[in-house]
Design a protein around this motif. Structure first.
Motif, short mmCIF file in Angstrom:
data_model
loop_
_atom_site.label_atom_id
_atom_site.label_comp_id
_atom_site.label_asym_id
_atom_site.label_seq_id
_atom_site.Cartn_x
_atom_site.Cartn_y
_atom_site.Cartn_z
N THR A 242 11.12 -41.18 30.70
CA THR A 242 12.38 -41.86 30.38
C THR A 242 13.60 -41.15 30.97
O THR A 242 14.71 -41.65 30.85
CB THR A 242 12.58 -42.00 28.85
OG1 THR A 242 12.57 -40.70 28.27
CG2 THR A 242 11.51 -42.88 28.24
N ALA B 73 10.11 -46.70 31.23
CA ALA B 73 11.28 -46.31 30.44
C ALA B 73 11.92 -47.54 29.79
O ALA B 73 12.24 -47.52 28.59
CB ALA B 73 12.29 -45.58 31.32
N THR C 140 9.81 -48.82 27.01
CA THR C 140 9.94 -47.92 25.85
C THR C 140 11.19 -48.26 25.06
O THR C 140 11.14 -48.39 23.83
CB THR C 140 9.99 -46.45 26.32
OG1 THR C 140 8.73 -46.11 26.88
CG2 THR C 140 10.31 -45.51 25.17
N TRP C 141 12.32 -48.41 25.74
CA TRP C 141 13.56 -48.66 25.02
C TRP C 141 13.56 -50.03 24.36
O TRP C 141 14.08 -50.18 23.24
CB TRP C 141 14.77 -48.46 25.94
CG TRP C 141 14.97 -47.00 26.20
CD1 TRP C 141 14.88 -46.35 27.40
CD2 TRP C 141 15.24 -45.99 25.23
NE1 TRP C 141 15.07 -45.01 27.23
CE2 TRP C 141 15.30 -44.75 25.91
CE3 TRP C 141 15.44 -46.00 23.85
CZ2 TRP C 141 15.55 -43.55 25.25
CZ3 TRP C 141 15.69 -44.79 23.19
CH2 TRP C 141 15.74 -43.59 23.89
#
Length: 191
Positions: free
Chosen positions: A163, A175, A178-179
């Motif tokens: 990330t 990344a 993930t967010w």
């Protein structure tokens, strides 16, 4: 949500501040303690050497002192790699903890620890040299036995700290995924 976000062994890098800003942009209040007192590092090895010099107990003490003014509000503990292991330790020791968001790392669990339905979300590379499959399987089982409500997300082919756009491990697709998932996790706690 009130979130305390701990940095990795690289120190309080721009990526940590950017992550905090992203969380703030989603309506959360976020604190980013600097456990290394202004020091940042270019390599994992440099950061680990500094970490060893400071010592685990001192880093945990600094983390506890940094989180203490806000812990009465019911914190979500979060962190990157080393910071994730610190976040896990603090969350499992705080009966008011609202959640635990682990990015790129986990930690040992104390015997007989209780998590009492604590929402936990882990995002980790697959494979990850610091979070092996055997380790993660054992960790998952231990967290479940402790009573945590655990979700694990693996990102095939991503580097360890995927990330952080300032590092070679960065993987934009992983990344952003993930967010998206992490923000949904935090929003779900408000419901």
């Amino acid at each position: 949500m009130n979130i305390v976000l701990f940095h990795s062994t690289y120190g309080l890098r721009p990526a940590v501040r950017a992550a905090a800003d992203r969380l703030r942009g989603a309506g959360h209040e976020v604190w980013t303690p600097d456990l290394f007192e202004g020091r940042t590092f270019e390599t994992v090895e440099e950061g680990m050497t500094f970490n060893d010099e400071v010592g685990k107990d001192e880093l945990l003490k600094r983390a506890v002192l940094a989180a203490a003014p806000y812990s009465g509000r019911g914190l979500v503990y979060a962190g990157f790699s080393l910071g994730a292991s610190i976040a896990q330790t603090l969350a499992l020791g705080d009966e008011k903890a609202r959640g635990l968001l682990l990015l790129h790392g986990t930690s040992d669990l104390a015997p007989n620890v209780s998590a009492d339905d604590l929402p936990v979300q882990l995002h980790v590379a697959e494979p990850d040299p610091f979070e092996t499959d055997d380790w993660l399987s054992a960790w998952y089982l231990q967290m479940g036995r402790a009573g945590a409500d655990v979700e694990v997300y693996r990102y095939a082919g991503a580097g360890h700290l995927f990330t952080d756009p300032g590092l070679p491990d960065y993987d934009e697709e992983a990344a952003e995924a993930t967010w998206r998932v992490a923000l949904g996790f935090l929003d779900g706690m408000d419901a």
